[in-house]
Scaffold this active site. Structure first.
Site: not given
Ligand code: AMP
Ligand code: ZN
Length: 723
Positions: A447, A145, A444, A258, A462, A147, A350, A149, A467
């Site tokens: 600005c 099957e 920033c 599963y 910021c 795997k 894997k 994630d 800004c």
């Protein structure tokens, strides 16, 4: 799940129902008696469940979204007109109210173990040899099957009803996230396990965020200036731990199951002899099971299968970090047993990650709409898995620190499916000593305002709401919150481009003649906008607070604040400790509020607004509302069953008027339950939890008492002839 015959019947029923509900409205549903309403609701639920299955599990819808919505809304209206007929497994019950506090800890029915990893065909051959030796067999049949994630979950069904969804936690104890799991449409709220003689079953699956959904979510978050999720797994796990199921529902999660972990009576290795049969049973009960579940005669066939999957995985709409190989014969599982960490009857293979090494030449800081500064790595262009990568997000300063990434480093770049390029880490061996630390800018980059960092947040920001990077979105938000018609994106763009608006406050100094000079602006349009802007000065204090766009201060929090403080002066004057101790506020929000009032630009803007007559204080109406006593403040009230004198909505509204919190499900946080005629499952649940219950008469007596101090409630009771 459904036989051909059943499908035909359900499709016929769908057509009949669609015809039947056409043109019917609330008043029609109200006229039905309870039995009629119940029968109709059950029919609607059956077809909605069927169409959910076709759409979410099989990805093969047989009616249009429009038709589906019609059926769903009919059921909602019908249940609203007859609240007593709602069942916990009704498709309308997927979304529970938001809550605060912690998830409950729960013990899994069987341990949710981890898997041993392998990385090559040779590893797999070794593993196969060990399995064959332990079983004393020449060859062993396996099943392969993907795997997935995502986030591992346990789902428990009792008498066919979904009663629990839990995170994996430490494998033995997880967290009860039932409310969130219920929002996932590919997880049935009711599944026909009893057909197989199963009274209780615990199954394991993976909640995932499809790659396409993940991509959209991150794009959306980028626009909103929110931190991005590194990958679909983090996004799925993070979403499952939100405390607002309505938000979870919007995130588009999906679930593949599963494994059968446990059942009463025991079926594994008796009625269910192989993993393949277990998956078939789950599929027959309406679940989504792995799209690859290939039974292989021996390890060579397994290797062929995993290598083929490795080639194809890019085209899957979910992330898989490998394949899982399980011994197909379930009776052999007991013989093989487990080590401390993982079962001996299963192993993970894997996939190799798609990686490349390149030089990180620079870091730039992007300013998002809420002012969030995101570091972006500028890379020497490199090919990773067929795509040229020249930039990668570094998420936030913590990420940089954790990975110890420096400018000039050679870094490993990884890309999996649709995920954004990810920096795994620096190649420390290739350092020359010339590398430079990455520093968070003090000001920033757009600005120049000094950067702040909020408690509990990895992102520097910021804080200057003028800004330019933030102003545009803020203006649109300001218009939306304060209901200023005509202040949409196009207008905002025009105003900013012509330099007419350089801060929010400038809106209140706009001159007629300036607007009239804009292309496409006549007298009518100009006057309308100016009137709308003028009108916004009269908005309630809480809306004005919301409109300021202080991080973590949305409508709810702004309402809390406006109840506590009469005006902005009071709010500004309060200490951090006092702010943080207000129920519903907490240190994160308090810090954000404090920071907001520290920024010179914000104070100036507020001053300028007030000078124009835009006052940050409660309106008279808010003051009046404020003075009414709130005898139910802080109480969570649940209604079950049919009330003789009120609709469910009315009763809940009254609770709100008295400062209480009407909620839909009974939990330990429920203060009391009002029980009407024919109460539903909430009654039993309240009994089990020992929650106080009162009958309608007692509830009315209570209201009569409260009506002495609350004229609104008095008015309602009078109208109902109860006083
Ligand atoms: P790990 O925790 O990295 O050792 O890997 C084991 C994890 O793989 C389990 O926690 C499961 O959540 C996950 N997993 C994903 N797909 C499957 C599958 N088809 N069978 C078993 N476990 C799976
Ligand atoms: Zn800025």
């Amino acid at each position: 799940m459904y036989s051909v015959q059943e499908e035909k019947e359900l499709q016929k029923l769908t057509d009949e129902l669609l015809k039947f509900i056409e043109g019917k409205d609330r008043s029609y549903w109200k006229r039905l008696n309870k039995k009629e309403a119940e029968e109709l609701a059950e029919k609607l639920r059956r077809v909605i469940r069927y169409h959910d299955y076709k759409y979410y599990v099989q990805a093969n819808p047989v009616i249009s979204d429009y038709q589906y919505d019609k059926l769903f809304h009919a059921l909602e209206d019908l249940e609203n007109a007859h609240p007593e007929i709602v069942t916990p497994d009704s498709p309308t019950q997927r979304i529970s109210p938001a809550f605060t506090g912690e998830f409950e800890k729960v013990k899994h029915y069987a341990e949710m173990t981890s898997l041993e990893n392998t990385y090559s065909p040779n590893d797999l051959k070794d593993w196969d040899r060990r399995v064959r030796e332990l079983l004393g067999k020449e060859t062993v049949e396996y099943i392969v099957e993907p795997k997935f994630d995502g986030a591992s979950v346990e789902l428990v069904y009792e008498k066919d009803l979904l009663v629990r969804g839990a995170t994996r936690g430490d494998g033995v104890y997880g967290e009860d996230i039932t409310m969130n799991v219920k929002t996932i449409k590919s997880i049935p709220l009711r599944a026909p396990f009893s057909k197989y003689g199963i009274n209780l079953i615990s199954i394991r699956g993976e909640v995932i965020m499809p790659k396409s959904v993940f991509k959209r979510l991150n794009e959306e978050r980028e626009k909103q200036g929110l931190p991005l999720f590194a990958n679909p797994r983090n996004a799925a796990a993070g979403t499952l731990r939100l405390k607002n199921p309505a938000e979870v529902a919007k995130r588009g999660l999906d679930c593949y199951v599963y494994q059968i972990l446990y059942s009463e009576p025991k079926k594994l290795c008796s009625d269910i002899k192989t993993q393949k049969e277990a998956l078939e049973l789950l599929s027959n009960c309406g679940f989504k099971t792995p799209h690859i579940q290939k039974v292989c005669k021996n390890i060579d066939e397994v290797i062929e299968t995993v290598l083929k999957a490795q080639e194809e995985r890019e085209s899957w709409d979910f992330e898989a970090d490998g394949m899982v190989i399980k011994v197909n014969d379930i009776c052999a599982w007991e013989k093989l047993g487990e080590t401390m960490h993982h079962p001996r009857w299963a192993v993970a293979y894997k996939f190799p990650a798609k990686q490349a090494v390149t030089k990180l030449v620079d870091v730039v800081w992007q300013v998002g709409r809420t002012g969030a500064l995101t570091p972006v790595a500028i890379l020497e262009p490199v090919e990773v898995g067929g795509v040229i990568v020249s930039r990668a997000t570094l998420f936030n300063p913590d990420f940089i620190r954790m990975k110890d990434i420096r400018i000039g480093d050679y870094v490993i770049v990884e890309r999996a499916g649709e995920t954004i390029p990810y920096i795994v880490g620096p190649v420390v061996e290739r350092r020359t000593g010339e590398e430079k630390e990455i520093e968070v800018p003090k000001n920033c980059p757009v600005c120049g305002a000094p950067i702040v960092k909020e408690l509990d947040e990895a992102v520097p920001r910021c804080p200057n709401i003028n800004c330019p990077a933030q102003l545009k979105e803020h203006l649109i938000y300001w218009g939306k919150v304060l209901d200023i018609k005509g202040l949409g994106e196009a207008t905002v763009n025009q105003l900013m481009r012509k330099g007419l608006v350089k801060s929010i406050a400038d809106l209140y100094y706009l001159k007629k003649e300036d607007l009239l000079r804009l292309p496409g602006w006549g007298l009518r349009k100009t006057q309308n906008l100016l009137e709308q802007i003028e009108k916004s000065k009269g908005a309630p204090f809480w809306k004005k607070l919301t409109a300021l766009g202080i991080r973590h201060v949305g409508e709810k929090t702004a309402q809390l604040l406006a109840k506590r403080f009469r005006n902005l002066e009071e709010l500004k004057g309060v200490s951090f400790t006092e702010l943080a101790s207000i129920p519903g506020i907490g240190p994160v929000t308090a810090t954000s509020i404090k920071n907001f009032f520290k920024a010179e630009q914000n104070l100036e803007m507020i001053k300028k607004l007030e000078k124009a007559g835009f006052k940050f204080e409660r309106t008279e109406e808010e003051e009046r509302e404020q003075e009414l006593p709130k005898p139910l403040a802080g109480q969570n009230v649940v209604f079950t069953g049919e009330l003789g004198n009120f609709t469910r909505r009315e009763a809940q509204h009254i609770v709100e008027l008295l400062g209480g919190n009407p909620t839909n499900s009974v939990t330990r946080r429920t203060s009391f339950v009002v029980v009407g005629k024919n109460p539903g499952s909430k009654y039993q649940r309240a009994q089990k939890l020992g929650i106080k219950m009162i009958h309608e008469e007692e509830f009315i007596n209570m209201l009569k008492e409260f009506s002495k101090v609350n004229p609104e409630v008095r008015k309602i009771l009078e109208e109902k002839g109860l006083l």
